[in-house]
Design a protein around this motif. Structure first.
Motif, mmCIF file in Angstrom:
data_model
loop_
_atom_site.group_PDB
_atom_site.id
_atom_site.type_symbol
_atom_site.label_atom_id
_atom_site.label_comp_id
_atom_site.label_asym_id
_atom_site.label_seq_id
_atom_site.Cartn_x
_atom_site.Cartn_y
_atom_site.Cartn_z
ATOM 1 N N UNK A 247 0.829 -1.205 0.000
ATOM 2 C CA UNK A 247 0.000 0.000 0.000
ATOM 3 C C UNK A 247 0.860 1.249 0.000
ATOM 4 N N UNK A 248 1.917 1.210 0.821
ATOM 5 C CA UNK A 248 2.818 2.358 0.872
ATOM 6 C C UNK A 248 3.509 2.576 -0.463
ATOM 7 N N UNK A 249 3.918 1.492 -1.134
ATOM 8 C CA UNK A 249 4.584 1.625 -2.432
ATOM 9 C C UNK A 249 3.631 2.190 -3.484
ATOM 10 N N UNK A 250 2.372 1.749 -3.459
ATOM 11 C CA UNK A 250 1.394 2.247 -4.430
ATOM 12 C C UNK A 250 1.151 3.732 -4.219
ATOM 13 N N UNK A 251 1.030 4.141 -2.960
ATOM 14 C CA UNK A 251 0.777 5.553 -2.688
ATOM 15 C C UNK A 251 1.977 6.407 -3.103
ATOM 16 N N UNK A 252 3.177 5.903 -2.897
ATOM 17 C CA UNK A 252 4.357 6.645 -3.324
ATOM 18 C C UNK A 252 4.380 6.798 -4.844
ATOM 19 N N UNK A 253 3.982 5.715 -5.536
ATOM 20 C CA UNK A 253 3.948 5.773 -7.001
ATOM 21 C C UNK A 253 2.913 6.801 -7.481
ATOM 22 N N UNK A 254 1.723 6.772 -6.855
ATOM 23 C CA UNK A 254 0.665 7.708 -7.243
ATOM 24 C C UNK A 254 1.082 9.146 -6.974
ATOM 25 N N UNK A 255 1.689 9.360 -5.814
ATOM 26 C CA UNK A 255 2.092 10.712 -5.462
ATOM 27 C C UNK A 255 3.224 11.225 -6.372
ATOM 28 N N UNK A 256 3.962 10.269 -6.964
ATOM 29 C CA UNK A 256 5.063 10.693 -7.856
ATOM 30 C C UNK A 256 4.658 10.908 -9.288
ATOM 31 N N UNK A 257 3.369 10.642 -9.620
ATOM 32 C CA UNK A 257 2.910 10.860 -10.999
ATOM 33 C C UNK A 257 2.837 12.362 -11.285
#
Length: 259
Positions: A247-257
């Motif tokens: 979940x943390x990795x997905x949120x980091x990816x989304x926030x980096x878009x």
């Protein structure tokens, strides 16, 4: 996305709590009269949310360990041959009185001993007169030997009195009380083999169990079963942490878009 993060975090914490219960069972596997505990889980808030095309999608926040239920099944008996070892064949508990706080607790562990206890004289006791010297002799404490659990608590007879032992006749029959409750659920597990009753347990009454001398009741912990549960908890714990990490990795990816 945050929901999966919290669900995984709660799951990891609850599996840690479950492993604490199993570790306590394993630690007491050789303690006489110990009753194994079982972790009981209950789901937290669950419901449905409306998705695309009005589809009802499940939503929840995981599960929680609500209590550690006690298994009161008998674990079998061991013959010791010792004078002050006792076991209960059937239902019921031994009653223990703690003189330090007046607490009465109950146990199936009958590994007792003979303990020395001094009874102070009454406040109005008159001093005795020495017939030879005529001097006053202050009242002295009376020595009494009682059946004890070796931790400062005294065993009670069916009438709720202390069990007094004649040190010159230790093999004499002892009238040890067996007490019982109709409802066991909710009894608080004190230390390794003692229980403290609560209001929901109902009224105390004399139990139907028979006291046998020279025997002790074994723990009802199944070590093989406990080890299997430990492995289950460890894997569930690692899966829950993996959910948190993912979940943390997905949120980091989304926030980096890029916007």
């Amino acid at each position: 996305m945050n929901m999966s993060f919290y669900t995984g975090a709660v799951g990891a914490y609850m599996q840690n709590q479950r492993m604490n219960v199993q570790a306590n069972n394993i630690a007491n596997v050789n303690n006489y009269g110990y009753k194994a505990e079982r972790a009981t889980f209950h789901h937290l808030m669950y419901g449905n949310v409306t998705g695309i095309d009005d589809e009802q999608l499940p939503k929840g926040t995981g599960t929680k360990m609500v209590k550690a239920s006690v298994d009161y099944e008998t674990g079998g008996y061991t013959e010791t041959g010792f004078t002050f070892d006792f076991a209960i064949k059937g239902d019921g508990f031994f009653a223990l009185y703690d003189p330090s706080n007046g607490e009465i607790s109950f146990t199936r562990d009958g590994a007792f001993m003979m303990a020395r206890f001094e009874i102070p004289p009454a406040e109005d006791a008159e001093p005795e007169i020495d017939p030879d010297t005529g001097e006053e002799i202050e009242p002295q404490n009376t020595i009494e030997w009682r059946l004890s659990d070796n931790e400062g608590r005294f065993v009670l007879d069916p009438a709720g009195n202390f069990i007094v032992i004649d040190p010159l006749n230790r093999e004499a029959d002892l009238n040890i009380g067996v007490f019982d409750y109709r409802i066991y659920d909710g009894m608080q597990h004190a230390d390794s083999g003692r229980f403290n009753p609560v209001d929901k347990n109902g009224d105390l009454y004399l139990g139907t169990g028979t006291v046998i001398r020279g025997y002790l009741e074994r723990s009802n912990v199944d070590l093989a079963q406990e080890m299997v549960k430990v492995i289950e908890s460890q894997r569930a714990y690692s899966y829950a942490l993996r959910m948190v990490q993912t979940t943390d990795e997905i949120e980091q990816t989304i926030n980096g878009l890029p916007n």
